[in-house]
Design a protein around this motif. Structure first.
Motif: not given
Length: 448
Positions: A406-423
């Motif tokens: 949902d967001a750029d991890p370089a600005l908000d690492l917590r976005t990594l807690t909820a990926p919308k899709l993993v490939v």
């Protein structure tokens, strides 16, 4: 998505109108881009959306407003536990000997396989597309690695060490380590691991916190330099990197002198050690890297013993070791040493799904920016493993190891807690989901 439900045929698709997180150290992003993944699970095109033509028949996914990033790489994983507090009774010599017997029964092997599959699933669903295990119960993970590589299971790319190699009665023995009485035994054990198909090797150069029984045991040198050199030489002859558990300056020095490629945990570093990291003539590639595992060190010290369940000896041993790990991470980063990301999953309060937290700790306690921490977990980790031509960034020809966020991890690492899709290698994990331990997460969020 359970491992056993994967599709073995890759359906080509495209992620359209997205923002690409390059994973570079400066946190650069590319706007309104399209990424095309072919039937081999490779990235075939990366171009501005207005310039690209998606091949006919490809599934098209509108990723407008999302950020697509390289998949995470975790270099320090254990799959025999889930991150709940470890019972100190099981960490005694008697307890480990009993467990060692139990896990080698048919029921025990089935249990270990189930735990490993669960851990792999949690890692993948949390956005980790490459892992390195560094201390396994037997060779179960080697078999799972091969099934993933053959397209029979859904999972991340796996580098598996099998059992560690330790001194008699050393860290991890006998549950997750083979004991090496001398150089001859060290050679026999490393060759046994290689014969079982491992593609990573782990040495216990010093004592550790989790199974320490006396004050000062954690960080105390255990395996001699000559035995470690024997192990490194045998592994390097097969192109295999060697990791070393080392939690004191003397232990780190011994392991680097022997030629290990990565120091796990680490300690405070002096000029001699920094020079050995930069130029290590006995390592596989001429240099060594540091994997600080702050998730394990800082977590175990953040709470009273009543919460973590560790013994008084383990708690006291953890203080200087954790302080040294943090100091070493800061010094290595400041001095240009390659610092990779590994969490020590399975240890107390280190869940399989929280690789993101190591990036957060590096950025809050070790002098990294968020972009540098993400860079370490992707491009740097790929370089350490020697697979930078395969993964670690979003480039044409590389494996499609991707996260939609949902967001750029370089600005908000917590976005990594909820990926919308993993490939993972071109195979999507739709609606990724993990079983979380809310009590652990809440306590860590409040303390760290």
């Amino acid at each position: 998505m359970a491992l056993r439900k994967r599709k073995t045929v890759i359906e080509p698709f495209a992620l359209e109108h997205t923002n690409i997180v390059t994973g570079d150290e400066d946190g650069r992003t590319l706007d309104d881009m399209t990424i095309v993944i072919d039937e081999n699970g490779r990235i075939s095109q990366v171009m501005p959306s207005k310039q690209i033509g998606v091949p006919q028949g490809y599934h098209r996914i509108d990723a407008s407003g999302k950020f697509v990033a390289p998949g995470l790489i975790n270099l320090h994983v254990h799959l025999f536990s889930d991150g709940r507090p470890i019972d100190p009774k099981q960490a005694t010599p008697k307890g480990q000997a009993l467990l060692s017997k139990l896990v080698r029964t048919p029921a025990g092997r089935a249990y270990i396989r189930t735990k490993a599959m669960s851990g792999i699933d949690a890692l993948l669903n949390s956005g980790v597309t490459t892992i390195r295990t560094v201390g396994d119960v037997g060779y179960t993970v080697v078999g799972l690695r091969d099934k993933i590589a053959a397209g029979k299971m859904l999972g991340p790319r796996v580098f598996s060490s099998g059992p560690m190699l330790a001194a008699p009665g050393g860290h991890g023995a006998p549950l997750v380590a083979l004991e090496c009485d001398d150089e001859a035994a060290a050679r026999t054990n490393v060759e046994a691991n290689i014969d079982h198909g491992v593609n990573a090797i782990k040495i216990a150069a010093t004592g550790g916190i989790t199974d320490s029984q006396v004050p000062g045991e954690a960080g105390s040198p255990q395996m001699d330099v000559e035995s470690m050199r024997t192990i490194c030489d045998a592994a390097h002859a097969c192109g295999i990197l060697v990791a070393a558990h080392a939690q004191s300056p003397e232990g780190v020095r011994n392991a680097l002198t022997a030629g290990v490629d990565t120091i796990e945990h680490g300690s405070a570093l002096d000029d001699e050690l920094l020079d050995l990291f930069r130029e290590n003539p006995n390592s596989l590639n001429g240099y060594s890297s540091l994997i600080p595992t702050l998730s394990a060190g800082l977590s175990i010290n953040a709470f009273p013993r009543e919460v973590t369940g560790i013994t008084e000896v383990q708690y006291e041993n953890s203080k200087p070791v954790s302080e040294g790990m943090l100091a070493g991470a800061r010094q290595a980063h400041m001095n240009g040493i390659r610092v990779g990301v590994g969490t020590d999953t399975g240890m107390t309060f280190v869940t399989q799904y929280a690789t993101w937290r190591e990036l957060y700790l590096l950025s809050h306690y070790a002098g990294f920016t968020a972009a540098q921490a993400f860079h370490a977990a992707t491009q740097v980790n790929a370089e350490i493993l020697g697979i930078e031509q395969e993964t670690g960034s979003i480039e044409v020809g590389k494996a499609a190891d991707l996260l939609v966020l949902d967001a750029d991890p370089a600005l908000d690492l917590r976005t990594l807690t909820a990926p919308k899709l993993v490939v993972a290698a071109g195979r999507p994990v739709w609606r990724p989901k993990v079983k979380r331990y809310d009590d652990i997460d809440t306590m860590l969020d409040e303390r760290l």
